[in-house]
Design a protein around this motif. Sequence first.
Motif, PDB file in Angstrom:
ATOM      1  N   GLU A   1      25.371  11.467  28.019  1.00 29.68           N
ATOM      2  CA  GLU A   1      25.790  11.750  26.643  1.00 29.68           C
ATOM      3  C   GLU A   1      25.529  10.598  25.673  1.00 29.68           C
ATOM      4  OE1 GLU A   1      26.809  14.106  24.400  1.00 29.68           O
ATOM      5  OE2 GLU A   1      25.981  15.315  26.013  1.00 29.68           O
ATOM      6  N   GLN A   2      25.432   9.376  26.203  1.00 24.29           N
ATOM      7  CA  GLN A   2      25.237   8.224  25.311  1.00 24.29           C
ATOM      8  C   GLN A   2      23.775   7.786  25.254  1.00 24.29           C
ATOM      9  OE1 GLN A   2      28.033   5.141  26.459  1.00 24.29           O
ATOM     10  NE2 GLN A   2      29.692   6.337  25.552  1.00 24.29           N
ATOM     11  N   ASP A   3      22.912   8.604  25.822  1.00 23.00           N
ATOM     12  CA  ASP A   3      21.490   8.252  25.883  1.00 23.00           C
ATOM     13  C   ASP A   3      20.656   9.109  24.932  1.00 23.00           C
ATOM     14  OD1 ASP A   3      22.059   6.444  27.920  1.00 23.00           O
ATOM     15  OD2 ASP A   3      21.729   7.944  29.481  1.00 23.00           O
ATOM     16  N   LEU A   4      19.637   8.495  24.359  1.00 23.44           N
ATOM     17  CA  LEU A   4      18.730   9.219  23.468  1.00 23.44           C
ATOM     18  C   LEU A   4      17.287   8.892  23.851  1.00 23.44           C
ATOM     19  CD1 LEU A   4      18.648  10.333  20.044  1.00 23.44           C
ATOM     20  CD2 LEU A   4      17.265   8.286  20.193  1.00 23.44           C
ATOM     21  N   LEU A   5      16.426   9.904  23.830  1.00 18.62           N
ATOM     22  CA  LEU A   5      14.986   9.665  23.976  1.00 18.62           C
ATOM     23  C   LEU A   5      14.382   9.603  22.582  1.00 18.62           C
ATOM     24  CD1 LEU A   5      12.427   9.418  25.801  1.00 18.62           C
ATOM     25  CD2 LEU A   5      12.201  11.911  25.581  1.00 18.62           C
ATOM     26  N   LEU A   6      13.751   8.469  22.268  1.00 19.22           N
ATOM     27  CA  LEU A   6      13.076   8.295  20.982  1.00 19.22           C
ATOM     28  C   LEU A   6      11.586   8.517  21.213  1.00 19.22           C
ATOM     29  CD1 LEU A   6      13.641   7.413  17.989  1.00 19.22           C
ATOM     30  CD2 LEU A   6      13.048   5.089  18.695  1.00 19.22           C
TER      31      LEU A   6
END
Length: 213
Positions: free
Chosen positions: A8-13
């Motif tokens: 939940e605290q991860d993002l793919l840029l």
Amino acid sequence: MNDLIPGEQDLLLVVDIQNDFCPGGALAVPRGDEIVPLVNRLAGRFAHVALTQDWHPKGHLSFASSHPGKQPYETIEVAYGSQVLWPDHCVQGTRGAAFRADLAIPHAELVLRKGYHREIDSYSAFFENDRKTRTGLSGYLAERGLHRIFLAGLAFDFCVRYSAEDACRQGFEAIVIEDACRGIDIGGSVKATYEVFAKAGVRCIASGDLLAA
Ligand code: VGL
Ligand code: ZN
């Protein structure tokens, strides 16, 4: 336990997967198109994905054509320091600026455009090339509780590099998925990128490390 499982605290840029950065485009990154299927697959593992889009007005300062007598890939001095000159690329509203048609990430939550100030280039998704003007991405990520930023896209040694570096500088964890990037490699820029990553604490992984998780 694998610490790479996206949560939940991860993002793919996903950085600049646009027609102009792929073969046939104005500023083609060698084999840039190859990463698209892999990036689509990776994105499927993330609840949170943001896309960046290089988005320049006509006559942008980073275009060699804006500087009489200058050629693409030369470096000049501008108000904020050195600037590499590029062929005209990713002009707002053009086909070259559009995302690759095979990029398929319908659940992406944010499209962040950058490079829209005529007098400032912007490699990083966080700060423009004057290293002062903010894009607003830090605030967005912080407000949404996103702390760990995985990066993929084009070009490894420019927009991915500066975005990863700045993510660390802003207190986020930055993890570059190396085989989901391709580089331009001018003037030792790929080697410089690895050196900066080591110094800044940017971690490099292979897509397999994440897909096997
Ligand atoms: C980029 C050069 C100029 C990139 C953007 O996406 O890496 N490189 N504009
Ligand atoms: Zn650009």
